[in-house]
Design an enzyme around this catalytic site. Structure first.
Site, mmCIF file in Angstrom:
data_model
loop_
_atom_site.group_PDB
_atom_site.id
_atom_site.type_symbol
_atom_site.label_atom_id
_atom_site.label_comp_id
_atom_site.label_asym_id
_atom_site.label_seq_id
_atom_site.Cartn_x
_atom_site.Cartn_y
_atom_site.Cartn_z
ATOM 1 N N ARG A 1 3.908 15.696 71.242
ATOM 2 C CA ARG A 1 4.078 14.079 70.836
ATOM 3 C C ARG A 1 5.681 13.682 71.281
ATOM 4 O O ARG A 1 6.612 14.187 71.121
ATOM 5 C CB ARG A 1 4.217 14.102 68.938
ATOM 6 C CG ARG A 1 2.803 14.295 68.392
ATOM 7 C CD ARG A 1 2.910 14.521 66.876
ATOM 8 N NE ARG A 1 1.741 14.881 66.467
ATOM 9 C CZ ARG A 1 0.968 14.063 65.674
ATOM 10 N NH1 ARG A 1 1.071 12.880 65.721
ATOM 11 N NH2 ARG A 1 -0.352 14.476 65.381
ATOM 12 N N SER B 1 -14.607 17.644 49.854
ATOM 13 C CA SER B 1 -13.345 16.750 51.035
ATOM 14 C C SER B 1 -14.334 16.173 51.985
ATOM 15 O O SER B 1 -14.917 16.827 52.552
ATOM 16 C CB SER B 1 -12.389 17.850 51.270
ATOM 17 O OG SER B 1 -11.468 16.984 52.301
ATOM 18 N N SER C 1 -7.547 5.519 58.183
ATOM 19 C CA SER C 1 -6.730 4.860 59.061
ATOM 20 C C SER C 1 -7.087 4.971 60.901
ATOM 21 O O SER C 1 -6.352 4.116 61.433
ATOM 22 C CB SER C 1 -5.378 5.452 58.697
ATOM 23 O OG SER C 1 -5.028 6.695 59.272
ATOM 24 N N HIS D 1 -4.066 3.117 52.821
ATOM 25 C CA HIS D 1 -4.107 2.133 53.894
ATOM 26 C C HIS D 1 -4.738 0.960 53.324
ATOM 27 O O HIS D 1 -5.247 0.073 54.038
ATOM 28 C CB HIS D 1 -4.794 2.698 55.233
ATOM 29 C CG HIS D 1 -3.853 3.743 55.932
ATOM 30 N ND1 HIS D 1 -3.139 3.193 56.858
ATOM 31 C CD2 HIS D 1 -3.592 5.029 55.776
ATOM 32 C CE1 HIS D 1 -2.452 4.322 57.457
ATOM 33 N NE2 HIS D 1 -2.940 5.455 56.883
ATOM 34 N N THR E 1 0.594 4.433 48.626
ATOM 35 C CA THR E 1 2.028 4.744 49.202
ATOM 36 C C THR E 1 2.918 3.425 48.977
ATOM 37 O O THR E 1 2.271 2.331 48.912
ATOM 38 C CB THR E 1 1.868 5.011 50.818
ATOM 39 O OG1 THR E 1 3.132 5.016 51.396
ATOM 40 C CG2 THR E 1 1.350 3.801 51.480
ATOM 41 N N LYS F 1 3.865 1.741 53.375
ATOM 42 C CA LYS F 1 3.006 0.753 54.409
ATOM 43 C C LYS F 1 3.033 -0.578 54.037
ATOM 44 O O LYS F 1 4.015 -1.111 54.430
ATOM 45 C CB LYS F 1 1.515 1.423 54.512
ATOM 46 C CG LYS F 1 1.772 2.775 55.320
ATOM 47 C CD LYS F 1 0.512 3.478 55.432
ATOM 48 C CE LYS F 1 0.340 4.939 56.095
ATOM 49 N NZ LYS F 1 1.599 5.669 55.588
ATOM 50 N N THR G 1 12.273 17.769 43.524
ATOM 51 C CA THR G 1 12.580 16.869 44.563
ATOM 52 C C THR G 1 13.554 15.932 44.262
ATOM 53 O O THR G 1 13.419 15.280 42.751
ATOM 54 C CB THR G 1 11.388 16.233 45.110
ATOM 55 O OG1 THR G 1 10.487 17.085 45.590
ATOM 56 C CG2 THR G 1 11.651 15.273 46.450
ATOM 57 N N THR G 2 14.617 15.491 44.670
ATOM 58 C CA THR G 2 15.600 14.303 44.712
ATOM 59 C C THR G 2 14.958 13.169 44.566
ATOM 60 O O THR G 2 13.979 12.740 45.242
ATOM 61 C CB THR G 2 16.901 14.450 45.644
ATOM 62 O OG1 THR G 2 17.406 15.569 45.575
ATOM 63 C CG2 THR G 2 17.747 13.329 45.186
ATOM 64 N N THR H 1 -4.608 14.388 65.474
ATOM 65 C CA THR H 1 -4.823 13.144 64.700
ATOM 66 C C THR H 1 -6.473 12.667 64.821
ATOM 67 O O THR H 1 -6.878 12.263 63.797
ATOM 68 C CB THR H 1 -3.850 12.271 65.096
ATOM 69 O OG1 THR H 1 -2.649 12.486 64.802
ATOM 70 C CG2 THR H 1 -3.910 10.874 63.958
#
Length: 700
Positions: A187, A300, A352, A380, A425, A428, A457-458, A543
């Site tokens: 990548r 799944s 996506s 998405h 999310t 996006k 987690t903070t 991906t």
């Protein structure tokens, strides 16, 4: 020594040159070593090579010798007199081309020698990774050491033995990277800096070099929406930057709770929980559920996102994979387990990379029949589908959801009501960062109480949280951005089809242009960037499947007519230049990735209908032209502002979307020390957007 045009001749014989991209070699050639200033980065690396290292050493000595002089000072003075050379009293070496070149050659020789010494101090075994020349050199060194005439001290032998048995971590890293280079899945990360005032334009590593961005997931440009920026500035001024800790330790504020209420209302669920990203939300939720539900079996979809796959793996629960969007395959696998066995079906609304949409309603039917929970990833889709932007599940009951307005109560029997767990999310379509999960009160409380990904987690910063809520509130109110985005997507797909450019067919906003080869996809991306100033990232394995590499183009409502024209022409030119297969070519090959497949629909009907886009009533938004300002909805601004009246205070009038440090007066170049209580920042560049007066019941 680093002429790029000469290097290509040796790619076949040199492992390093053979596996290194031309663009990488170009950067190495033109970048100066920080440790050895007279060398380029490529030359510095070459000193580590058992073939090029000695050659460079010999050549540098030859160059120095070529400039060397055996004449003494009297001889040199005589030569100068005979040649009529007059040397000024203040002359320096740099004034003499011969002397300055000799000095430069000497410096290079010194740097090459120092680089070689540095190499000797490093691990020889690490340097040998993947290169047959290194291997041969080390073997020869080992043979020479075996017949050494002098005895080696015992302490030195023990030290060497201990060093040789230590695991070679650097070699391991390089081997793993070599695998990525060989299968073309390595990548590359472009330096792209999106400009808030010029969306969708960005600058590259050079600030003056601007490009058009065609692959951002900021689908609606909400990352620079003026009411979002205004809200973030106000929040930053009042609450500062960081959250201060985890949600359980100083990081649980009114803004976080307000955002979670906003999200719960968006999906008409009892409650919601915010995470640092939706990757974490999916991983934490699925791993917690799967580990807590006794004997749980997780079903799944084959094309699920990595975050969902990872969450199911972490859960330790049995995982059953069904073919992508294949209801028959899913049912055949569901019926293998008793109805009383805890089950969960995990799938997405919009996939996506291919643009397909999951059969949400039908999967809900199967879940009810076989006693399974439904877990829907709307990452998405949120912000982009439905009358309020709640996603595809809302969109499938468009009229009923529109009639329900901003009520937090579910629409009985609707698809969104039938889904047990929804994740989404903030990073996006809402232009922020973070992820969330929505569901029943008890479910959310259980995840909050058990999920390590939430507990340890903070918390997200207050300004980020406020900006996200402002974005959601705005998009709940204003439909125009979603409509115009779909209009621009349809037009771009139509233009590509006219040019026989292969777009993977799908009903969503995703626009995947099939290339079918990793190297070609990278080359196409590079040509678009460097020759046309268009940034579209290549998508390769893992991906997408090998052979299905593509350019994933995202069209926004802020792309103009002229920008769309440029994109279409540039992609057409790149396909011609690189001889990339078009639709007719894929048809001749039997098709790939649903492009050119016999019997496959070439055009899939979009999920947005003409009526929903306003075509029947003449209210469809028009694509912008260069120089035109994007629409900012006054009602959306009012609703978004009013969400923060109790924390930030009421605000009205023109939007103030940017801050700027006050400029000191010309007569006082050094700013004076501010007095206590003075404000060093002030609003500038207000956008003159009329805001309607408050309406009774306008805000929940």
């Amino acid at each position: 020594m680093d002429k790029l045009s000469s290097l290509s001749r040796f790619k076949a014989s040199c492992p390093f040159l053979g596996r290194t991209k031309t663009s990488t070699l170009r950067n190495l050639c033109t970048s100066t070593s920080t440790r050895f200033p007279s060398l380029s980065l490529l030359t510095e690396r070459a000193t580590n090579c058992p073939v090029m290292g000695p050659a460079l050493n010999v050549r540098s000595k030859e160059i120095v010798a070529g400039y060397a002089s055996v004449a003494g000072n009297p001889d040199i003075d005589q030569i100068h007199r005979e040649k009529g050379v007059s040397i000024p009293a203040d002359a320096t070496v740099e004034m003499c081309p011969h002397a300055s070149a000799a000095r430069a050659a000497a410096r290079m020789a010194d740097d090459l020698a120092n680089a070689a010494k540095a190499k000797e101090l490093s691990s020889k075994a690490a340097a040998a990774a993947g290169c047959p020349f290194h291997k041969a050199a080390l073997e020869n060194s080992a043979k020479a050491a075996a017949v050494a005439p002098h005895p080696v001290p015992a302490a030195a032998t023990a030290s060497t033995s201990a060093q040789s048995t230590a695991y070679d971590y650097e070699s391991f890293y390089r081997d793993e990277l070599d695998k990525k280079h060989k299968d073309k899945s390595y990548r590359y990360f472009n330096n792209i800096n999106r400009l808030a005032s010029k969306f969708p334009v960005a600058h590259t590593a050079k600030v003056e070099d601007e490009v058009q961005v065609w692959c951002s997931n900021d689908y609606l440009g909400m990352g620079n929406n003026p009411v979002v920026l205004e809200t973030m500035h106000r929040t930053l001024d009042r609450y500062g930057h960081g959250a201060g800790g985890t949600r359980n330790i100083a990081g649980n504020g009114a803004l976080h709770l307000g955002l979670e209420r906003e999200l719960a209302t968006l999906h008409r669920k009892d409650a919601a929980l915010v995470f640092s990203s939706c990757y974490v939300a999916n991983d934490a939720t699925l791993s917690t559920l799967g580990s807590k539900l006794p004997g749980c079996v997780m079903f799944s979809d084959q094309s699920n996102h990595a975050s969902m796959i990872q969450g199911m793996r972490h859960s330790g629960a049995k995982r059953v994979i069904f073919k992508h969007n294949d209801l028959e395959d899913l049912e055949n696998k569901l019926k293998m387990y008793p109805k009383e066995t805890p089950k969960l079906i995990a799938f997405e609304s919009v996939y996506s990379m291919c643009g397909s949409i999951g059969p949400i309603s039908e999967i809900c039917d199967l879940a009810k029949k076989y006693g399974a929970l439904t877990f829907l990833d709307e990452v998405h889709a949120v912000g982009l589908y439905g009358p309020r932007g709640a996603g595809v599940a809302e969109h499938l009951d468009y009229e009923a959801q529109l009639a329900a307005g901003d009520s937090p109560d579910p629409v009985p029997g609707s698809v969104m009501d039938r889904i047990d767990i929804i994740t989404g999310t903030l990073g996006k379509a809402y232009g922020a960062v973070g992820g969330y999960v929505a569901g029943s009160d008890d479910f959310i409380d259980m995840i909050r109480s058990y999920a390590p990904g939430f507990i340890f987690t903070t918390s997200l910063p207050p300004a980020t949280v406020a900006g996200a809520q402002a974005s959601i509130a705005y998009q709940k109110t204003y439909l125009g951005d979603r409509q115009l985005k779909q209009v621009n997507v349809r037009e771009t797909k139509r233009r590509f089809a006219e040019l026989d450019i292969p777009v993977v067919p799908g009903p969503s906003h995703i626009l995947p242009v099939l290339v079918g080869d990793a190297a070609l996809a990278k080359a196409a991306s590079d040509k678009l960037l460097y020759e046309h100033s268009i940034y579209v990232q290549a998508i390769n394995y893992p991906t997408v499947a090998v052979g299905e590499e593509r350019l994933r183009i995202t069209v926004t409502q802020r792309h103009t007519v002229e920008q769309i024209n440029k994109l279409v022409a540039a992609v057409d030119q790149v396909f011609t230049d690189l001889s990339i297969n078009r639709i007719k070519d894929w048809k001749a090959l039997g098709g790939r990735a649903t492009v050119g497949v016999p019997g496959q629909e070439e055009v899939v009907e979009p999920i947005w209908t003409k009526q929903q886009l306003g075509e029947e009533t003449g209210t469809t938004p028009k694509t912008l032209r260069d120089g035109e300002k994007d629409v900012v909805d006054p009602e959306g601004v009012f609703v978004a502002r009013s969400r923060f009246d109790h924390l930030l205070g009421p605000i009205s009038g023109p939007l103030r979307s940017s801050y700027q440090t006050a400029t000191p007066s010309v007569s006082s170049p050094v700013p004076k020390t501010l007095k206590t209580g003075a404000r060093p920042l002030e609003f500038v560049q207000p956008r003159d957007i009329p805001v309607p007066p408050p309406k009774l019941g306008a805000v929940a």
